[in-house]
Design a protein around this motif. Sequence first.
Motif, PDB file in Angstrom:
ATOM      1  N   GLY A 128       0.901  -1.242  -0.052  1.00  0.00           N
ATOM      2  CA  GLY A 128       0.060   0.087   0.090  1.00  0.00           C
ATOM      3  C   GLY A 128       0.966   1.149  -0.136  1.00  0.00           C
ATOM      4  N   THR A 129       2.419   1.284  -0.385  1.00  0.00           N
ATOM      5  CA  THR A 129       2.943   2.302  -0.178  1.00  0.00           C
ATOM      6  C   THR A 129       3.689   2.674  -1.610  1.00  0.00           C
ATOM      7  OG1 THR A 129       3.301   2.217   2.073  1.00  0.00           O
ATOM      8  CG2 THR A 129       4.784   3.631   1.022  1.00  0.00           C
ATOM      9  N   LEU A 130       3.996   3.723  -2.014  1.00  0.00           N
ATOM     10  CA  LEU A 130       4.542   4.095  -3.348  1.00  0.00           C
ATOM     11  C   LEU A 130       6.042   4.631  -2.621  1.00  0.00           C
ATOM     12  CD1 LEU A 130       2.330   5.678  -6.012  1.00  0.00           C
ATOM     13  CD2 LEU A 130       3.574   3.378  -5.927  1.00  0.00           C
ATOM     14  N   THR A 131       6.917   4.255  -3.023  1.00  0.00           N
ATOM     15  CA  THR A 131       8.364   4.792  -2.419  1.00  0.00           C
ATOM     16  C   THR A 131       9.123   5.339  -4.012  1.00  0.00           C
ATOM     17  OG1 THR A 131       8.456   2.925  -0.883  1.00  0.00           O
ATOM     18  CG2 THR A 131      10.539   4.289  -1.390  1.00  0.00           C
ATOM     19  N   VAL A 158      -2.974   5.242  -1.580  1.00  0.00           N
ATOM     20  CA  VAL A 158      -1.612   4.922  -1.320  1.00  0.00           C
ATOM     21  C   VAL A 158      -0.727   5.716  -0.114  1.00  0.00           C
ATOM     22  CG1 VAL A 158      -0.937   3.681  -3.359  1.00  0.00           C
ATOM     23  CG2 VAL A 158      -0.749   5.936  -2.974  1.00  0.00           C
ATOM     24  N   ARG A 159       0.013   5.324   0.395  1.00  0.00           N
ATOM     25  CA  ARG A 159       0.772   6.334   1.142  1.00  0.00           C
ATOM     26  C   ARG A 159       1.894   6.453   0.319  1.00  0.00           C
ATOM     27  NH1 ARG A 159      -0.670   2.095   4.586  1.00  0.00           N
ATOM     28  NH2 ARG A 159       1.219   0.949   4.042  1.00  0.00           N
ATOM     29  N   VAL A 160       2.913   7.595   0.646  1.00  0.00           N
ATOM     30  CA  VAL A 160       3.992   7.830  -0.176  1.00  0.00           C
ATOM     31  C   VAL A 160       5.182   8.157   0.882  1.00  0.00           C
ATOM     32  CG1 VAL A 160       4.994   9.473  -1.661  1.00  0.00           C
ATOM     33  CG2 VAL A 160       2.881   9.103  -2.182  1.00  0.00           C
ATOM     34  N   ARG A 161       6.165   7.619   0.574  1.00  0.00           N
ATOM     35  CA  ARG A 161       7.616   7.882   1.225  1.00  0.00           C
ATOM     36  C   ARG A 161       8.636   8.086   0.168  1.00  0.00           C
ATOM     37  NH1 ARG A 161       7.938   1.737   3.822  1.00  0.00           N
ATOM     38  NH2 ARG A 161       8.333   0.644   1.567  1.00  0.00           N
ATOM     39  N   ALA A 221      10.743  16.765  -3.061  1.00  0.00           N
ATOM     40  CA  ALA A 221      10.383  15.844  -4.087  1.00  0.00           C
ATOM     41  C   ALA A 221       9.200  14.862  -3.993  1.00  0.00           C
ATOM     42  CB  ALA A 221      11.765  14.946  -4.572  1.00  0.00           C
ATOM     43  N   GLY A 222       9.326  14.254  -2.583  1.00  0.00           N
ATOM     44  CA  GLY A 222       8.037  13.288  -2.425  1.00  0.00           C
ATOM     45  C   GLY A 222       6.757  14.086  -2.227  1.00  0.00           C
ATOM     46  N   GLN A 223       6.956  15.448  -1.856  1.00  0.00           N
ATOM     47  CA  GLN A 223       5.820  16.113  -1.928  1.00  0.00           C
ATOM     48  C   GLN A 223       5.047  16.526  -3.208  1.00  0.00           C
ATOM     49  OE1 GLN A 223       7.126  18.933   0.906  1.00  0.00           O
ATOM     50  NE2 GLN A 223       6.922  17.945   2.587  1.00  0.00           N
ATOM     51  N   VAL A 224       6.042  16.966  -4.053  1.00  0.00           N
ATOM     52  CA  VAL A 224       5.573  17.337  -5.412  1.00  0.00           C
ATOM     53  C   VAL A 224       5.070  16.144  -6.032  1.00  0.00           C
ATOM     54  CG1 VAL A 224       6.468  17.851  -7.770  1.00  0.00           C
ATOM     55  CG2 VAL A 224       7.456  18.901  -5.715  1.00  0.00           C
ATOM     56  N   PHE A 225       5.651  14.666  -6.014  1.00  0.00           N
ATOM     57  CA  PHE A 225       5.182  13.616  -6.467  1.00  0.00           C
ATOM     58  C   PHE A 225       3.748  13.192  -5.884  1.00  0.00           C
ATOM     59  CE2 PHE A 225       5.416   8.793  -6.459  1.00  0.00           C
ATOM     60  CZ  PHE A 225       5.183   8.542  -7.642  1.00  0.00           C
ATOM     61  N   ALA A 226       3.536  13.346  -4.636  1.00  0.00           N
ATOM     62  CA  ALA A 226       2.360  13.149  -4.010  1.00  0.00           C
ATOM     63  C   ALA A 226       1.224  14.030  -4.547  1.00  0.00           C
ATOM     64  CB  ALA A 226       2.349  13.433  -2.542  1.00  0.00           C
ATOM     65  N   ARG A 227       1.431  15.287  -4.818  1.00  0.00           N
ATOM     66  CA  ARG A 227       0.577  16.321  -5.264  1.00  0.00           C
ATOM     67  C   ARG A 227       0.139  15.828  -6.798  1.00  0.00           C
ATOM     68  NH1 ARG A 227       3.757  20.113  -2.943  1.00  0.00           N
ATOM     69  NH2 ARG A 227       4.752  20.748  -4.651  1.00  0.00           N
ATOM     70  N   LEU A 228       1.174  15.229  -7.502  1.00  0.00           N
ATOM     71  CA  LEU A 228       0.992  14.941  -8.928  1.00  0.00           C
ATOM     72  C   LEU A 228       0.158  13.498  -8.976  1.00  0.00           C
ATOM     73  CD1 LEU A 228       4.558  15.622 -10.314  1.00  0.00           C
ATOM     74  CD2 LEU A 228       2.373  16.677 -11.279  1.00  0.00           C
ATOM     75  N   GLY A 280      -2.066  10.431   4.510  1.00  0.00           N
ATOM     76  CA  GLY A 280      -0.886  10.906   5.430  1.00  0.00           C
ATOM     77  C   GLY A 280       0.165  11.657   4.798  1.00  0.00           C
ATOM     78  N   GLY A 281       0.998  12.005   5.656  1.00  0.00           N
ATOM     79  CA  GLY A 281       1.996  12.859   4.965  1.00  0.00           C
ATOM     80  C   GLY A 281       3.259  12.133   4.286  1.00  0.00           C
ATOM     81  N   VAL A 282       4.136  12.831   3.679  1.00  0.00           N
ATOM     82  CA  VAL A 282       5.189  12.078   3.063  1.00  0.00           C
ATOM     83  C   VAL A 282       6.342  11.831   4.055  1.00  0.00           C
ATOM     84  CG1 VAL A 282       6.950  12.195   1.273  1.00  0.00           C
ATOM     85  CG2 VAL A 282       4.757  13.126   0.786  1.00  0.00           C
ATOM     86  N   ASN A 283       6.527  10.592   4.133  1.00  0.00           N
ATOM     87  CA  ASN A 283       7.594   9.991   5.094  1.00  0.00           C
ATOM     88  C   ASN A 283       8.888   9.572   4.270  1.00  0.00           C
ATOM     89  OD1 ASN A 283       5.922  10.670   7.314  1.00  0.00           O
ATOM     90  ND2 ASN A 283       4.795   8.793   6.718  1.00  0.00           N
TER      91      ASN A 283
END
Length: 434
Positions: free
Chosen positions: A129-132, A165-168, A212-219, A229-232
Amino acid sequence: MPSSRKPRTMRPSLRRALVIVATVPLAATMLTAPSAAADPAAAQRSTAELDRDERKMARNLDIRIRDRRLGGRVSGVVIDAASDRRIWGHHAATALMPASNVKLATAVGALTVLGPDHRFTTKVVHGSGTLTLVGGGDHTLTTRDLGALAKDAVASLKRAGVTSVRVRVDGRLFPRPTRATGWKRGYYPGEVTPVRALAVAGHDVMDTSLDAGQVFARLLAQRGVTVTGGVNRGAAGARDVTVGQHRSAKLSRIVRRMLKVSDNDIAESLLRMTALGAGRPATFEGGTAAVRTVLSGTYGVSLANFRMYDGSGLSRATRIPAQTLAEILDLTVDPRHSRTLKHVADGLPVAGQRGATLGPEWGRFDTAASRCAVGKVRAKTGTLTGAIALSGMTKAQDGRWKVFSFVENGSPANPSATKDALDGLAATVNGCWA
């Protein structure tokens, strides 16, 4: 202040044949002659071998190196490319702070260890459940590139029926420290960002990985995938599946970009990747050790009085003689190394050419003394508080190619005035300012 981001709004041990590079023919030879101060007799013999134009150049340089705008701590050297003859030298073996001229060593190290066709890979993996987003040392990665990664990842998720998904971010490729010996706190994030393996080009932030993770999450969200959740930070799982991958441009192109605009972030990333390619830890120490091994072990460049602490030249602890900088430049036009190192010579800014650090937007080669050399000089600039350098090559009045390096430290003059004086020295080597 370092000058690698925002331009001013105003204002030789082997003989070799002439080499033509790109649209400007370039040539050089390895510098082996001792400095004039170290061997006056050799300097006198060398002077006796000079032709009329070279003697005139040397006389003019002897006068102009005393320009008050250069201060009292200045070194320089000029070499005839085809004959290995030293035309002129002034404290050439004295190690001074070279600023961004360090990028010449970084470029040679990276191209030699990794190869000009090398590309850096940024990838996205999915599991539990996570995109890294996994950093691969590419500091040319753009928001558009991340958009393409997001598009591929979303397509894969939708095929699997996943809508949330979650993003890290995984930036383990580059370990700490993220800041080099000799960096001033005022340098970051505007002049250089703390070095990490994941970053978006042009984003001057303290934590480039999370950014970069935050930009990716927005996209991802823009493409219909819910990010919870937030980017970790976190390590990609051993069984995670790759759902997106971006490969950078070839290293040769990245090196040219780095040199033309003097990009500090690219330089530091290349230093770390060179370390990895050489089987060393991806640290400042690992990178500089790899570069030293390339310069001395592979090419036979003298490292006497050579101290290097980063890849960009921002470190105020770095010291490199003008003689060594000339030797490094010489390698870039040696026909034996043409395929690998010609990209350094190709990447040197051209006097008067916009879009690079010798362009008119930087106030370079725009005085009565230096304007005549516009389009005739290729050189790497370097600027820190108390240190300005210019190392490059030009075709002189005798029709022969010369390699030069000038470095000054501690001039009390306005930096713009000091740069004008250095431009004048380059014009003197060209011979247009006679």
